[in-house]
Design an enzyme around this catalytic site. Structure first.
Site, PDB file in Angstrom:
ATOM      1  N   ARG A 133      43.542  39.974  21.967  1.00 59.05           N
ATOM      2  CA  ARG A 133      43.837  41.207  22.711  1.00 59.05           C
ATOM      3  C   ARG A 133      44.796  40.943  23.877  1.00 59.05           C
ATOM      4  O   ARG A 133      45.687  41.732  24.169  1.00 59.05           O
ATOM      5  CB  ARG A 133      42.513  41.800  23.212  1.00 59.05           C
ATOM      6  CG  ARG A 133      42.645  42.998  24.109  1.00 59.05           C
ATOM      7  CD  ARG A 133      41.268  43.589  24.431  1.00 59.05           C
ATOM      8  NE  ARG A 133      41.350  44.625  25.434  1.00 59.05           N
ATOM      9  CZ  ARG A 133      41.306  44.406  26.751  1.00 59.05           C
ATOM     10  NH1 ARG A 133      41.148  43.176  27.224  1.00 59.05           N
ATOM     11  NH2 ARG A 133      41.399  45.410  27.597  1.00 59.05           N
ATOM     12  N   TYR A 179      32.867  52.107  35.085  1.00 57.76           N
ATOM     13  CA  TYR A 179      33.965  51.404  35.779  1.00 57.76           C
ATOM     14  C   TYR A 179      35.300  52.110  35.519  1.00 57.76           C
ATOM     15  O   TYR A 179      36.053  52.428  36.452  1.00 57.76           O
ATOM     16  CB  TYR A 179      33.987  49.947  35.290  1.00 57.76           C
ATOM     17  CG  TYR A 179      35.228  49.165  35.640  1.00 57.76           C
ATOM     18  CD1 TYR A 179      35.538  48.878  36.959  1.00 57.76           C
ATOM     19  CD2 TYR A 179      36.090  48.703  34.641  1.00 57.76           C
ATOM     20  CE1 TYR A 179      36.687  48.147  37.278  1.00 57.76           C
ATOM     21  CE2 TYR A 179      37.225  47.972  34.954  1.00 57.76           C
ATOM     22  CZ  TYR A 179      37.519  47.698  36.267  1.00 57.76           C
ATOM     23  OH  TYR A 179      38.646  46.981  36.590  1.00 57.76           O
ATOM     24  N   ASP A 201      37.468  42.127  52.650  1.00 58.07           N
ATOM     25  CA  ASP A 201      36.533  41.929  51.535  1.00 58.07           C
ATOM     26  C   ASP A 201      35.139  41.856  52.150  1.00 58.07           C
ATOM     27  O   ASP A 201      34.987  41.606  53.343  1.00 58.07           O
ATOM     28  CB  ASP A 201      36.848  40.617  50.790  1.00 58.07           C
ATOM     29  CG  ASP A 201      36.360  40.640  49.324  1.00 58.07           C
ATOM     30  OD1 ASP A 201      37.212  40.651  48.413  1.00 58.07           O
ATOM     31  OD2 ASP A 201      35.132  40.648  49.096  1.00 58.07           O
ATOM     32  N   SER A 243      34.609  44.955  39.503  1.00 61.44           N
ATOM     33  CA  SER A 243      35.786  44.855  38.638  1.00 61.44           C
ATOM     34  C   SER A 243      35.441  44.811  37.147  1.00 61.44           C
ATOM     35  O   SER A 243      36.327  44.533  36.331  1.00 61.44           O
ATOM     36  CB  SER A 243      36.605  43.627  39.034  1.00 61.44           C
ATOM     37  OG  SER A 243      35.797  42.472  38.927  1.00 61.44           O
ATOM     38  N   LEU A 303      42.583  38.266  42.072  1.00 60.61           N
ATOM     39  CA  LEU A 303      43.960  38.708  42.326  1.00 60.61           C
ATOM     40  C   LEU A 303      44.281  38.645  43.818  1.00 60.61           C
ATOM     41  O   LEU A 303      45.399  38.277  44.206  1.00 60.61           O
ATOM     42  CB  LEU A 303      44.174  40.129  41.783  1.00 60.61           C
ATOM     43  CG  LEU A 303      43.838  40.332  40.298  1.00 60.61           C
ATOM     44  CD1 LEU A 303      44.330  41.686  39.794  1.00 60.61           C
ATOM     45  CD2 LEU A 303      44.413  39.223  39.424  1.00 60.61           C
ATOM     46  N   CYS A 312      44.909  40.471  33.917  1.00 58.79           N
ATOM     47  CA  CYS A 312      45.711  39.665  34.835  1.00 58.79           C
ATOM     48  C   CYS A 312      44.987  38.367  35.140  1.00 58.79           C
ATOM     49  O   CYS A 312      43.906  38.366  35.758  1.00 58.79           O
ATOM     50  CB  CYS A 312      45.988  40.456  36.104  1.00 58.79           C
ATOM     51  SG  CYS A 312      47.170  39.639  37.169  1.00 58.79           S
ATOM     52  N   LEU A 372      33.095  48.089  51.239  1.00 61.11           N
ATOM     53  CA  LEU A 372      33.924  49.278  50.986  1.00 61.11           C
ATOM     54  C   LEU A 372      33.140  50.566  51.210  1.00 61.11           C
ATOM     55  O   LEU A 372      33.713  51.613  51.529  1.00 61.11           O
ATOM     56  CB  LEU A 372      34.443  49.257  49.547  1.00 61.11           C
ATOM     57  CG  LEU A 372      35.580  48.270  49.275  1.00 61.11           C
ATOM     58  CD1 LEU A 372      35.714  48.011  47.771  1.00 61.11           C
ATOM     59  CD2 LEU A 372      36.889  48.795  49.851  1.00 61.11           C
TER      60      LEU A 372
HETATM   61  P1  NAI Z   1      37.431  40.324  41.471  1.00 58.42           P
HETATM   62  O1  NAI Z   1      36.090  40.775  41.030  1.00 58.42           O
HETATM   63  O2  NAI Z   1      37.774  38.890  41.373  1.00 58.42           O
HETATM   64  O3  NAI Z   1      37.690  40.804  42.966  1.00 58.42           O
HETATM   65  C1  NAI Z   1      37.188  42.012  43.478  1.00 58.42           C
HETATM   66  C2  NAI Z   1      36.850  41.800  44.943  1.00 58.42           C
HETATM   67  O4  NAI Z   1      36.315  43.032  45.432  1.00 58.42           O
HETATM   68  C3  NAI Z   1      35.811  40.701  45.167  1.00 58.42           C
HETATM   69  O5  NAI Z   1      36.296  39.722  46.077  1.00 58.42           O
HETATM   70  C4  NAI Z   1      34.611  41.445  45.739  1.00 58.42           C
HETATM   71  O6  NAI Z   1      33.903  40.709  46.737  1.00 58.42           O
HETATM   72  C5  NAI Z   1      35.247  42.681  46.318  1.00 58.42           C
HETATM   73  N1  NAI Z   1      34.264  43.760  46.366  1.00 58.42           N
HETATM   74  C6  NAI Z   1      33.471  44.220  45.371  1.00 58.42           C
HETATM   75  N2  NAI Z   1      32.637  45.158  45.842  1.00 58.42           N
HETATM   76  C7  NAI Z   1      32.906  45.290  47.158  1.00 58.42           C
HETATM   77  C8  NAI Z   1      32.381  46.091  48.192  1.00 58.42           C
HETATM   78  N3  NAI Z   1      31.368  46.986  47.979  1.00 58.42           N
HETATM   79  N4  NAI Z   1      32.896  45.965  49.427  1.00 58.42           N
HETATM   80  C9  NAI Z   1      33.894  45.079  49.684  1.00 58.42           C
HETATM   81  N5  NAI Z   1      34.434  44.273  48.760  1.00 58.42           N
HETATM   82  C10 NAI Z   1      33.951  44.385  47.504  1.00 58.42           C
HETATM   83  O7  NAI Z   1      38.486  41.227  40.650  1.00 58.42           O
HETATM   84  P2  NAI Z   1      40.039  40.939  40.412  1.00 58.42           P
HETATM   85  O8  NAI Z   1      40.209  40.410  39.032  1.00 58.42           O
HETATM   86  O9  NAI Z   1      40.628  40.212  41.536  1.00 58.42           O
HETATM   87  O10 NAI Z   1      40.599  42.427  40.380  1.00 58.42           O
HETATM   88  C11 NAI Z   1      41.128  43.045  41.543  1.00 58.42           C
HETATM   89  C12 NAI Z   1      41.277  44.532  41.274  1.00 58.42           C
HETATM   90  O11 NAI Z   1      42.095  44.730  40.128  1.00 58.42           O
HETATM   91  C13 NAI Z   1      39.944  45.230  40.971  1.00 58.42           C
HETATM   92  O12 NAI Z   1      39.989  46.530  41.532  1.00 58.42           O
HETATM   93  C14 NAI Z   1      39.928  45.326  39.456  1.00 58.42           C
HETATM   94  O13 NAI Z   1      39.163  46.429  39.023  1.00 58.42           O
HETATM   95  C15 NAI Z   1      41.410  45.511  39.169  1.00 58.42           C
HETATM   96  N6  NAI Z   1      41.767  45.039  37.832  1.00 58.42           N
HETATM   97  C16 NAI Z   1      41.790  43.685  37.544  1.00 58.42           C
HETATM   98  C17 NAI Z   1      42.143  43.239  36.290  1.00 58.42           C
HETATM   99  C18 NAI Z   1      42.248  41.799  35.953  1.00 58.42           C
HETATM  100  O14 NAI Z   1      42.570  41.503  34.794  1.00 58.42           O
HETATM  101  N7  NAI Z   1      42.011  40.855  36.879  1.00 58.42           N
HETATM  102  C19 NAI Z   1      42.452  44.206  35.219  1.00 58.42           C
HETATM  103  C20 NAI Z   1      42.391  45.581  35.618  1.00 58.42           C
HETATM  104  C21 NAI Z   1      42.070  45.970  36.889  1.00 58.42           C
HETATM  105  C1  15L Z   2      39.582  44.791  33.929  1.00 59.45           C
HETATM  106  O1  15L Z   2      39.686  45.908  34.413  1.00 59.45           O
HETATM  107  C2  15L Z   2      38.729  43.741  34.551  1.00 59.45           C
HETATM  108  O2  15L Z   2      38.744  43.826  35.957  1.00 59.45           O
HETATM  109  C3  15L Z   2      39.123  42.331  34.153  1.00 59.45           C
HETATM  110  O3  15L Z   2      38.067  41.457  34.501  1.00 59.45           O
HETATM  111  C4  15L Z   2      39.427  42.214  32.655  1.00 59.45           C
HETATM  112  O4  15L Z   2      38.255  42.361  31.937  1.00 59.45           O
HETATM  113  C5  15L Z   2      40.455  43.264  32.256  1.00 59.45           C
HETATM  114  O5  15L Z   2      40.121  44.561  32.705  1.00 59.45           O
HETATM  115  C6  15L Z   2      40.700  43.334  30.739  1.00 59.45           C
HETATM  116  O6  15L Z   2      40.622  44.428  30.189  1.00 59.45           O
HETATM  117  O7  15L Z   2      41.018  42.303  30.155  1.00 59.45           O
END
Ligand code: NAI
Ligand code: 15L
Length: 267
Positions: A172, A134, A32, A73, A14, A164, A50
């Site tokens: 789903r 999580y 990051d 994530s 994202l 997303c 973080l």
């Molecule tokens: P992603 O896994 O692609 O990106 C997460 C980023 O956080 C990565 O670039 C990673 O290097 C960084 N990260 C992880 N641990 C870290 C640490 N200790 N220190 C610094 N950076 C760290 O996940 P995505 O899909 O981009 O999601 C972004 C946010 O949205 C996350 O918080 C995720 O939980 C939330 N989210 C995403 C969903 C989706 O469908 N993509 C659904 C629900 C929530």
């Molecule tokens: C999340 O929270 C995860 O970050 C993403 O990778 C997907 O699994 C999403 O939920 C989902 O529920 O589809």
């Protein structure tokens, strides 16, 4: 309106989408632990973990809004989640307080409410029913956001994001999908609202089969443009009958509600 916005998780799925979109409107600082590919002209970069409190405090300095998207994530061990998502989220909020930041938008997740059965009708008042460590960490972030709003006046939105990605990938997803452009619109609405206060929003497109009700945050003006239904014919073409008692089918969190959720690698 904002002089600089901090985006954590900037190297993630994202974050990579959001960086150029946000930077068209406001200067951003991308943070990051992984490197940021090809920083945009004028984009600042902060590479840190973080869990590194001092580094995060420094990264927040000079930012009047924060988009906190950095996290493990998916499911992790409790210790992984504790460091990145719980300590990390505290570091971001406390850094924001110290820096005088006005707004924090937190990427929460549907996994904070994953154990609601799919036939329930839930809105912004739904209490957490997390499906994983999580999900618990996302519920913690929502709760911390509430405390920093009530005690310190930092405005806050927790976005309970569904799925997303470019397109929904399964049945789903016909309910949970959030398109990238709808995610962007939701963030802009939160950042531009005259008054945000404390808000819990569901991150979903205008899906025909949606489960979640955003009517209690209608004042923010989020009007999603996309609908997962256009993918239904392709996704359901060869779909088999599912067992309605399978936790992956029964609950909103899907596979995260089973004994075998997707897991973050351990080193
Ligand atoms: P992603 O896994 O692609 O990106 C997460 C980023 O956080 C990565 O670039 C990673 O290097 C960084 N990260 C992880 N641990 C870290 C640490 N200790 N220190 C610094 N950076 C760290 O996940 P995505 O899909 O981009 O999601 C972004 C946010 O949205 C996350 O918080 C995720 O939980 C939330 N989210 C995403 C969903 C989706 O469908 N993509 C659904 C629900 C929530
Ligand atoms: C999340 O929270 C995860 O970050 C993403 O990778 C997907 O699994 C999403 O939920 C989902 O529920 O589809």
């Amino acid at each position: 309106m904002y002089k600089r916005i901090l985006l954590t998780g900037a190297a993630g799925l994202l974050g990579q989408y959001l960086r150029p979109e946000l930077h068209k409107r406001w200067p951003i600082r991308s943070c990051d632990m992984r490197p940021i590919d090809k920083p945009l002209p004028g984009e600042e970069v902060a590479t840190c973990d973080l869990a590194d409190r001092e580094a995060i405090f420094k990264a927040v300095e000079g930012c009047d809004a924060v988009l906190h998207f950095g996290a493990i994530s998916i499911e992790g061990t409790f210790d992984q989640i504790l460091q990145a998502n719980i300590n990390g989220t505290y570091n971001v909020f406390e850094g924001a307080r110290r820096a005088g930041t006005k707004r924090v938008i937190f990427a929460s997740s549907n996994h904070a409410i994953g154990y609601y059965p799919r036939e329930s009708h839930i809105d912004s008042d739904a209490q957490p029913r997390p499906d994983t460590y999580y999900g618990v960490s996302k519920s913690f972030g929502e709760s911390l956001g509430s405390m920093y709003w009530s005690k310190y006046g930092i405005e806050h939105a927790s976005l309970r994001i569904g799925s997303c990605r470019e397109e929904p990938v399964d049945r789903r997803g016909l309910s949970t999908w959030l398109s990238f452009r709808d995610l962007h619109q939701m963030i802009v609405r939160c950042l531009e609202a005259q008054r945000l206060g404390y808000a819990i929003m569901y991150g979903q497109s205008n899906n025909t089969r949606a489960w979640w009700d955003n009517s209690k945050v209608a004042h923010l003006g989020f009007q999603p443009q996309d609908n997962a239904e256009k993918f239904a014919p392709a996704l359901l073409k060869d779909a088999k009958l599912e067992n309605p008692e399978d936790p992956a089918v029964k609950y909103m969190g899907g596979v995260f509600c089973t004994d075998n959720p997707p897991k973050w690698p351990t080193n």
